[in-house]
Enzyme design. Sequence first.
Site, mmCIF file in Angstrom:
data_model
loop_
_atom_site.group_PDB
_atom_site.id
_atom_site.type_symbol
_atom_site.label_atom_id
_atom_site.label_comp_id
_atom_site.label_asym_id
_atom_site.label_seq_id
_atom_site.Cartn_x
_atom_site.Cartn_y
_atom_site.Cartn_z
ATOM 1 C CD GLU A 190 -2.999 -0.612 2.418
ATOM 2 O OE1 GLU A 190 -2.668 0.254 3.247
ATOM 3 O OE2 GLU A 190 -4.011 -1.308 2.524
ATOM 4 C CG LEU A 193 -2.482 6.595 3.216
ATOM 5 C CD1 LEU A 193 -3.880 6.209 3.696
ATOM 6 C CD2 LEU A 193 -2.566 7.439 1.951
ATOM 7 C CD GLU A 197 -2.926 3.735 12.418
ATOM 8 O OE1 GLU A 197 -3.327 2.564 12.503
ATOM 9 O OE2 GLU A 197 -1.727 4.057 12.272
ATOM 10 C CD GLU A 288 -6.002 -2.816 10.555
ATOM 11 O OE1 GLU A 288 -5.548 -3.862 10.084
ATOM 12 O OE2 GLU A 288 -5.803 -2.434 11.718
ATOM 13 N N GLY A 823 -54.445 -4.873 32.894
ATOM 14 C CA GLY A 823 -54.455 -5.355 34.261
ATOM 15 C C GLY A 823 -53.490 -4.658 35.197
ATOM 16 C CG LEU A 904 -71.281 -6.685 35.525
ATOM 17 C CD1 LEU A 904 -70.633 -6.690 36.898
ATOM 18 C CD2 LEU A 904 -71.096 -8.029 34.845
ATOM 19 C CG HIS A 920 -65.618 6.508 38.169
ATOM 20 N ND1 HIS A 920 -65.984 6.122 36.901
ATOM 21 C CD2 HIS A 920 -65.764 7.866 38.211
ATOM 22 C CE1 HIS A 920 -66.342 7.202 36.201
ATOM 23 N NE2 HIS A 920 -66.210 8.261 36.978
ATOM 24 C CB VAL A 955 -73.542 3.890 35.567
ATOM 25 C CG1 VAL A 955 -72.062 4.125 35.306
ATOM 26 C CG2 VAL A 955 -74.069 2.805 34.640
#
Length: 1022
Positions: A190, A193, A197, A288, A823, A904, A920, A955
Amino acid sequence: MAERVLVIGSGGREHALAWKLSQSPHIQQVLVAPGNAGTANCGKISNSEVSVSNHTILAQFCKDHNVGLVVVGPEVPLAAGIVDDLTEAGVQCFGPSAKAAQLEASKSFSKAFMERHDIPTARWGSFTDPQEACNYIRTASFPALVVKASGLAAGKGVIVATNQDEACQAVMDIMKDKAFGSAGETVVVEELLEGEEVSCLCFSDGSSVSPMPPAQDHKRLQDGDAGPNTGGMGAYCPTPQVSGELLQQIKEAVLQKTVDGMKEEGTPYIGVLYAGLMLTKQGPKVLEFNCRFGDPECQVLLPLLKSDLYEVLLNTLNGKLASSAPVWHQDSSAVTVVMASAGYPGSYQKGVEITGLSQVQEAGLQVFHAGTALKEGGVVSSGGRVLTVTAVRSSLETALQAANRGVAAVGFPGAVYRRDIGHRAIAHLNQRRGLTYKDSGVDIAAGNKLVDMIKPLAKATSRAGCNAELGGFAGLFDLKAAGFVDPILVSGTDGVGTKLKIAQACRRHNGLGQDLVAMCVNDVLAQGAEPLFFLDYFSCGSLDVDVAASVIDGIAKACQMAGCALLGGETAEMPGVYGHGEYDLAGFCVGAVERGALLPRLGDIAEGDLLIGVASSGVHSNGFSLVRKVLERAKLSYVSPAPFGKPGQTIGEVLLTPTKIYSRVLLPILRSGAVKAYAHITGGGLLENIPRVLPQELAVDLDASRWSVPPVFPWLQKEGGLSEEEMARTFNCGLGAVLVVAPPDAQRVLRQLQAQEEAWIVGSLTHKQPGAEPVVVRNLEHSLRGGPSPGGEVEARQNSGCHGDNGTPHKRTRVAVLISGTGTNLQALIEQAKRQSSSAEIVVVISNRPGVQGLKRAALAGIQTRVVDHKLYGSRAEFDGTIDRVLEEFGVEVVCLAGFMRILTGPFVRKWNGKLLNIHPSLLPSFKGVNAQKQALQAGARVSGCTVHFVAEEVDAGAIIVQEAVPVLVSDTEESLSDRIRGAEHGAFPAALELVASGAVKLGEDGRIIWNHMGIKSNSTN
């Protein structure tokens, strides 16, 4: 379910991987094959002798031992196809396939790949003939001076020559003399360079990449980058030479391009991709690729990873990086220094004894083992690179200094190491700027960032009397707006002691916030006061914004639990006062009580009064200096499996259980007037705290057989050889609070407490004889040894809150819960029914929808489930009839509707009249029906909440059992208000169930509530 993970490898990289994985709460055990001395029996980590080269044997081992994930450290197994073989055998494995690993295994493949996909790299040539390679070196138009063995050479197959002759000699050494064996059959030559690095790694899920902070390795053996090439003598991270803008460029032009190219060629790259780069004047170029974590880069990267590594690996394997990117610590630097054997990288001696490692770790450094082994109970060298010492500090300079001090403290004769790791970065930093306040260790920007992070946390604690806005010079509180008429202010201050040291060692900071608030709030309660607001003080040597935010988040949540506002605080950064990672906490709580309700009522307290104890969660926040001494004597660490607590918990996890906050449960009882005094069992234990609220002429007679002593206390006594008196004077021994009540009020108060907490009648007051001890604790030694309660069945009945005259054992009421969804209220009811003192037993959970989360919650708790799908029935009556038959089948006595989305029928409601409970999300009778929160906001209500009531045919019209108020904030949305009301429901519903199940509350024939106090009935107006 906690996983078992197997790490393949034996170096410092693998030790770092195992160390980081072991911190995950999802992981039960980390096996390392073959491992080293550092991974041998270290908390969750242990070594395995399984063969890693025979992939068939390895796959079977993983199946036999329930290994859920294999993490491969080194490159050789990856190139050999370990990921392919294990995946085919059904074993999940982290790392690239053999084809993808060619990016590292073959330099010639890698260079050709980069050329195909226009990834910037040095000019190059690939050769199988040495003469052709030398001709290329001598005729190239650029300096062709880098010679690489194309195959795997353990990170050492690169020679950087200074001239053409040296380069040709390197070719001959590699190809003819086989300096790197078969790895050198092909060489790559190579261009040399010029530049800096760096190592840029990323996680890749095959499509997306998530870069890690850039790091820099030091390949040369000696300081100043002198001496021969090695596998790496140290590293640091992050590199200041790589700006955020440059890292983004590297991500796009190198990392993402590489992953895209591999995917395009039919070889998706999944794992860690390592790009070794040169920062040239033309931009970054690839030197690399590696197909795994670097060594020693891994040892500086993982300590900076804030996220759970196990979760990161799973997200990578499952293609979720784009939506779940790893998070890194931003304001810290890491340095690791490699200690190598004398003679490395040449021949070296093995078996050299290594000492001083525990002292290095006590200094806040991490030692990662590489070439080490155990011999006769000690650690010896067994390789070239032996150890890495890693330091994480607020700056690169201080991290290097700390790592060098750590290396110097290791006893390793002849060790070779560098003292200048990061020298390029330090030079880069020093040439850029003069001194700032931050250089002295005080980071104003970090402090401002922290304030911005915690402002919404404090805002969420707003209550009547203040809005908890941070940022002013002082906080304000309006007592009149809080509803006080003739108040007395009460203040308390405290810290959390050396429990801090355990939290810091375990890196678990959030729970300390609750400890701090609890210690102050519980003290203020002793005067009968309602906690109004809280102030915190956080001091440190160097501000870690994430740690501080975690602590204050815990404080804010605890303030909400306590009902007080987080009104302000102080963060003090004091370099030189505290060590790295150390901080201290103090808290200040102010409360108020009406003048006539002040506690203790000393004039009313009399001989014969009963003492009610409320359970602690464990050690709480006192006595930890002694706890740490006991652990030292027992030679156990915080990551050791706890010999007390739940299975799978570590000692650190159990000891860091937060202190209980008693204000929510105790304030209504204190205001009722039934309590004459309340003692917070804090520093000084049982012996010194109860007398603080009593007249001097009275003494305390406690019977330890009447309450449950948590397992941590018997263990501490046994391991520490602690006397009975030392235990009672130091620890709460299972009682976090003690109330003084008159005998006629005791059972009513006990039932009210047991609706939310474990509580017992634990003793009484007697006349104090001259010279007698003010507190006597009977049967403590017996209880600490785990013996049966000597008080027999009478005490058991007395403390149960269920008092018949026939002497029968405590009977639980059989309960059914009807659900339609997740739940969450069901979970709260399940947790309540688990309590030993509970009067309720949930025997069946019924859902009108199949497959919902609530059914899973019930199954996990071991509760029978039934699905009665309303879609399968022709009428409501037929549906209700089936529900009724299931209830009869299980002998149900009380029914709770927890998010049950069906109306119900009248006959069903009439049959179960007085046995049917609903919750509620409003303070009934206001805002009935659906969209209660929306109704409250539209009406401009300042207070909302939840109501538990008996179900009537109309209710939301039944008699009210329990209500919990929730203030409506100016900033509230329907969603935020719903979330806070939901939290209130999780306390109110279990409390109401206990009242009904215990018989303390029932529905009269006239539809009104009847309270039963000690057999005396009274009608309420509800």
